[in-house]
Design a protein around this motif. Structure first.
Motif, PDB file in Angstrom:
ATOM      1  N   GLY A   1     143.682 -43.382  70.812  1.00  0.00           N
ATOM      2  CA  GLY A   1     142.351 -43.829  70.442  1.00  0.00           C
ATOM      3  C   GLY A   1     141.975 -43.310  69.065  1.00  0.00           C
ATOM      4  N   GLY A   2     141.505 -44.206  68.197  1.00  0.00           N
ATOM      5  CA  GLY A   2     140.971 -43.773  66.917  1.00  0.00           C
ATOM      6  C   GLY A   2     139.604 -43.145  67.102  1.00  0.00           C
ATOM      7  N   LEU A   3     139.021 -42.708  66.005  1.00  0.00           N
ATOM      8  CA  LEU A   3     137.731 -42.025  66.080  1.00  0.00           C
ATOM      9  C   LEU A   3     136.655 -42.908  66.704  1.00  0.00           C
ATOM     10  N   LEU A   4     136.731 -44.226  66.474  1.00  0.00           N
ATOM     11  CA  LEU A   4     135.710 -45.144  66.981  1.00  0.00           C
ATOM     12  C   LEU A   4     136.199 -46.006  68.143  1.00  0.00           C
ATOM     13  N   THR A   5     137.417 -45.793  68.610  1.00  0.00           N
ATOM     14  CA  THR A   5     137.956 -46.607  69.698  1.00  0.00           C
ATOM     15  C   THR A   5     137.172 -46.386  70.988  1.00  0.00           C
ATOM     16  N   GLU A   6     136.819 -47.470  71.652  1.00  0.00           N
ATOM     17  CA  GLU A   6     136.160 -47.387  72.954  1.00  0.00           C
ATOM     18  C   GLU A   6     137.143 -46.777  73.957  1.00  0.00           C
ATOM     19  N   PRO A   7     136.800 -45.675  74.670  1.00  0.00           N
ATOM     20  CA  PRO A   7     137.731 -45.026  75.590  1.00  0.00           C
ATOM     21  C   PRO A   7     138.330 -45.960  76.632  1.00  0.00           C
ATOM     22  N   SER A   8     137.562 -46.958  77.078  1.00  0.00           N
ATOM     23  CA  SER A   8     138.083 -47.879  78.097  1.00  0.00           C
ATOM     24  C   SER A   8     139.249 -48.704  77.555  1.00  0.00           C
ATOM     25  N   ILE A   9     139.300 -48.900  76.231  1.00  0.00           N
ATOM     26  CA  ILE A   9     140.413 -49.626  75.619  1.00  0.00           C
ATOM     27  C   ILE A   9     141.704 -48.820  75.774  1.00  0.00           C
ATOM     28  N   VAL A  10     141.606 -47.512  75.560  1.00  0.00           N
ATOM     29  CA  VAL A  10     142.778 -46.648  75.738  1.00  0.00           C
ATOM     30  C   VAL A  10     143.222 -46.668  77.199  1.00  0.00           C
ATOM     31  N   ASP A  11     142.257 -46.612  78.115  1.00  0.00           N
ATOM     32  CA  ASP A  11     142.582 -46.679  79.545  1.00  0.00           C
ATOM     33  C   ASP A  11     143.325 -47.979  79.861  1.00  0.00           C
ATOM     34  N   TYR A  12     142.860 -49.057  79.290  1.00  0.00           N
ATOM     35  CA  TYR A  12     143.473 -50.366  79.541  1.00  0.00           C
ATOM     36  C   TYR A  12     144.922 -50.368  79.061  1.00  0.00           C
ATOM     37  N   MET A  13     145.166 -49.812  77.874  1.00  0.00           N
ATOM     38  CA  MET A  13     146.518 -49.817  77.323  1.00  0.00           C
ATOM     39  C   MET A  13     147.443 -48.876  78.096  1.00  0.00           C
ATOM     40  N   LEU A  14     146.906 -47.787  78.600  1.00  0.00           N
ATOM     41  CA  LEU A  14     147.707 -46.904  79.450  1.00  0.00           C
ATOM     42  C   LEU A  14     148.175 -47.653  80.699  1.00  0.00           C
ATOM     43  N   ALA A  15     147.253 -48.385  81.321  1.00  0.00           N
ATOM     44  CA  ALA A  15     147.613 -49.171  82.512  1.00  0.00           C
ATOM     45  C   ALA A  15     148.605 -50.267  82.172  1.00  0.00           C
ATOM     46  N   LEU A  16     148.430 -50.884  81.011  1.00  0.00           N
ATOM     47  CA  LEU A  16     149.342 -51.950  80.598  1.00  0.00           C
ATOM     48  C   LEU A  16     150.745 -51.386  80.345  1.00  0.00           C
ATOM     49  N   GLY A  17     150.820 -50.235  79.688  1.00  0.00           N
ATOM     50  CA  GLY A  17     152.121 -49.607  79.448  1.00  0.00           C
ATOM     51  C   GLY A  17     152.846 -49.289  80.742  1.00  0.00           C
ATOM     52  N   ARG A  18     152.092 -48.817  81.743  1.00  0.00           N
ATOM     53  CA  ARG A  18     152.716 -48.523  83.038  1.00  0.00           C
ATOM     54  C   ARG A  18     153.161 -49.808  83.727  1.00  0.00           C
ATOM     55  N   ARG A  19     152.362 -50.868  83.605  1.00  0.00           N
ATOM     56  CA  ARG A  19     152.745 -52.168  84.168  1.00  0.00           C
ATOM     57  C   ARG A  19     154.066 -52.647  83.571  1.00  0.00           C
ATOM     58  N   TRP A  20     154.292 -52.323  82.320  1.00  0.00           N
ATOM     59  CA  TRP A  20     155.521 -52.743  81.642  1.00  0.00           C
ATOM     60  C   TRP A  20     156.694 -51.806  81.903  1.00  0.00           C
ATOM     61  N   GLY A  21     156.510 -50.831  82.789  1.00  0.00           N
ATOM     62  CA  GLY A  21     157.625 -49.987  83.214  1.00  0.00           C
ATOM     63  C   GLY A  21     157.812 -48.716  82.428  1.00  0.00           C
ATOM     64  N   HIS A  22     156.822 -48.345  81.604  1.00  0.00           N
ATOM     65  CA  HIS A  22     156.949 -47.152  80.783  1.00  0.00           C
ATOM     66  C   HIS A  22     156.025 -46.040  81.278  1.00  0.00           C
ATOM     67  N   THR A  23     156.401 -44.804  80.952  1.00  0.00           N
ATOM     68  CA  THR A  23     155.481 -43.689  81.117  1.00  0.00           C
ATOM     69  C   THR A  23     154.509 -43.744  79.953  1.00  0.00           C
TER      70      THR A  23
END
Length: 513
Positions: A165-187
């Motif tokens: 997350g950048g300084l102004l990134t909405e925290p929920s965006i980071v949460d979304y990408m974490l879930a997406l990365g796991r969906r794609w088979g990555h830690t």
């Protein structure tokens, strides 16, 4: 600009845009399509998107042929790949990942163009490895939807992704990408927007300390690599790794992180790699780096010195650190050499000391030993395959040869190095642990995530914080303290995260309340 509601990241209904169809872009597209996402590929180069689509389809068919995915799954994944002729074709994407050239202006320009095309709920993700996510988002109308999504090459095999997350990134965006990365088979691990994030930040200790050892003329390139492979258990030595990566890639990253941290001494590069880069000796890709490579890319490694058969008349082990002396005593007994039990060594005995962050010279001075007959031995790491014997400037060559013969008597390899505070492995591993502790101290990532990211992203034998626990936080603190005192170099100053946990007897993985 249409309004698109983002689907649940684990649903498989996410539409992904990939801008940049090089190795990284193709890898990200492959794992996304394989996990069920619809993927649109775009590149400024003519026909690059079509070529990427065909290449990824070939990969799916190859995996099916090897039984690693079903023919039906391969066919379905291929059907989810699309080539976008222009950025406008990405209008229906929920997430666009850029994997273009690592230049700030290029990424800023791309995201500015995408802002006018994508839906208001769409996410702009950057695969940058060294640029600031905050800087990439600067000047955009909606910087809150810009996020780092950093994969490692090759993407399908390196099962780790950093969501930043950048300084102004909405925290929920980071949460979304974490879930997406796991969906794609990555830690997937969360990181703050700092130079190098987690993996490239934590990785500074290995190469820069190895280069520092070379700069001090402690040993040669091949011996350095052998010691760090056979003792601590790294897959490659630092010089082998830099040859594989290429100094045209690794040296600019070393300099970038050093300067971005305002010349933090812990990340200080060495002049050797800058000289090699200027000479074009960047590694295996050109046939010459730290090593020479033949036409097939095979490394030409100098032969090790012939083993010694000389043995000392007797051995006296320093009493200064009895717990370390105990680790090498069995090898001396197996060689059939008498181990003296007197308070002081006899007149002809080989004297063996066991430093912990200090050097052989300091051991001689502190213990009042005859430096001509004194050598030091590494004790903290695997001793079954290789032993490291360290001389001091006064060591008699005959006694150095006796030490080589003694520690090779059971068939193990022996490396002889010059006097060095912290020998070789101690100072490299302690430096790695210290940097990881400072990453935790700065709150860049959770302690457990630091270890996960480093083991998956760098292939280290252990996570650095767990490694510190295994060696003992107090032991690592002792090594660093002695290194700092002996050298006067602030690069070895212990992290407060390490010091506090060592003094309280806590794990380095222990979070603050």
């Amino acid at each position: 600009m249409q309004a698109l509601e983002r689907p649940d990241p684990v649903s498989g209904d996410v539409v992904i845009g990939i801008v940049g169809c090089g190795v990284m872009g193709r890898g990200i597209a492959q794992i996304a399509a394989q996990a069920g996402a619809t993927v649109w590929l775009n590149d400024t180069r003519a026909d690059a998107a079509q070529a990427a689509k065909a290449g990824i389809a070939d990969t799916f068919n190859m995996l099916a042929g090897k039984g690693k995915m079903s023919a039906e799954a391969a066919q379905a994944a291929c059907a989810r790949l699309n080539a976008a002729a222009s950025l406008e074709d990405l209008a229906g994407c929920h997430v666009v990942v850029e994997a273009i050239v690592e230049k700030l202006e290029a990424k800023q320009s791309l995201f500015a163009a995408l802002e006018n095309i994508l839906g208001e709920d769409a996410i702009l993700a950057t695969n940058t490895s060294s640029l600031s996510v905050t800087a990439i988002a600067a000047g955009l109308k909606h910087p809150e939807r810009v996020v780092g999504f950093h994969f490692f090459n090759p993407v399908p095999l390196m099962k780790i992704v950093e969501a930043i997350g950048g300084l102004l990134t909405e925290p929920s965006i980071v949460d979304y990408m974490l879930a997406l990365g796991r969906r794609w088979g990555h830690t997937a691990v969360r990181a703050k927007d700092t130079p190098g994030f987690i993996v490239n930040h934590a990785g500074r200790g290995f190469g820069t300390e190895g280069l520092r050892i070379l700069a001090e003329d402690v040993t040669d390139i091949a011996t350095l690599d052998r010691i760090l492979r056979d003792g601590p258990g790294f897959r490659l030595g630092p010089c082998e790794l830099m040859d594989l990566t290429g100094l045209d890639v690794s040296h600019p990253v070393m300099e970038s992180i050093y300067h971005q941290y305002y010349e933090e001494p812990r990340f200080r590069p060495q002049n050797l790699t800058r000289q090699m880069l200027a000479a074009g000796a960047v590694g295996r890709k050109v046939g010459h780096g730290f090593y020479r490579y033949d036409a097939e890319g095979k490394k030409q490694t100098p032969a090790e010195p012939a083993p010694s058969s000389a043995l000392p008349p007797s051995v006296w082990l320093s009493r200064a650190r009895p717990q370390l002396a105990e680790r090498i005593a069995p090898f001396l007994k197996a060689a059939g050499v008498a181990i003296e039990d007197g308070e002081r060594p006899s007149e002809n005995a080989l004297i063996v000391v066991t430093p912990l962050g200090d050097d052989a010279t300091r051991c001689c001075v502190v213990e009042g030993l005859d430096a001509r007959r004194t050598v030091a031995v590494e004790t903290l790491f695997d001793l079954t395959r290789r032993r490291v014997v360290m001389t001091n400037p006064a060591t008699d060559a005959r006694y150095a040869d006796m030490a080589r013969g003694l520690f090779a008597a059971d068939g193990a390899a022996v490396s002889l190095v010059r006097d060095s505070s912290g020998l070789v492995s101690q100072r490299v591993v302690a430096h790695i642990i210290n940097i990881a502790a400072e990453i935790a101290q700065q709150g860049i990532a959770e302690p457990a995530d630091i270890d996960r990211a480093v083991t998956l992203g760098l292939g280290y034998p252990r996570g650095p914080l767990a490694w510190g626990d295994e060696l003992g936080a107090a032991t690592v603190l002792n090594i660093l303290g002695n290194l700092q005192q002996e050298t006067g170099d602030p690069r070895y100053r212990p992290s407060q995260w390490l010091r506090r946990r060592a003094e309280l007897g806590l794990s380095l993985l222990q979070r603050e309340p």
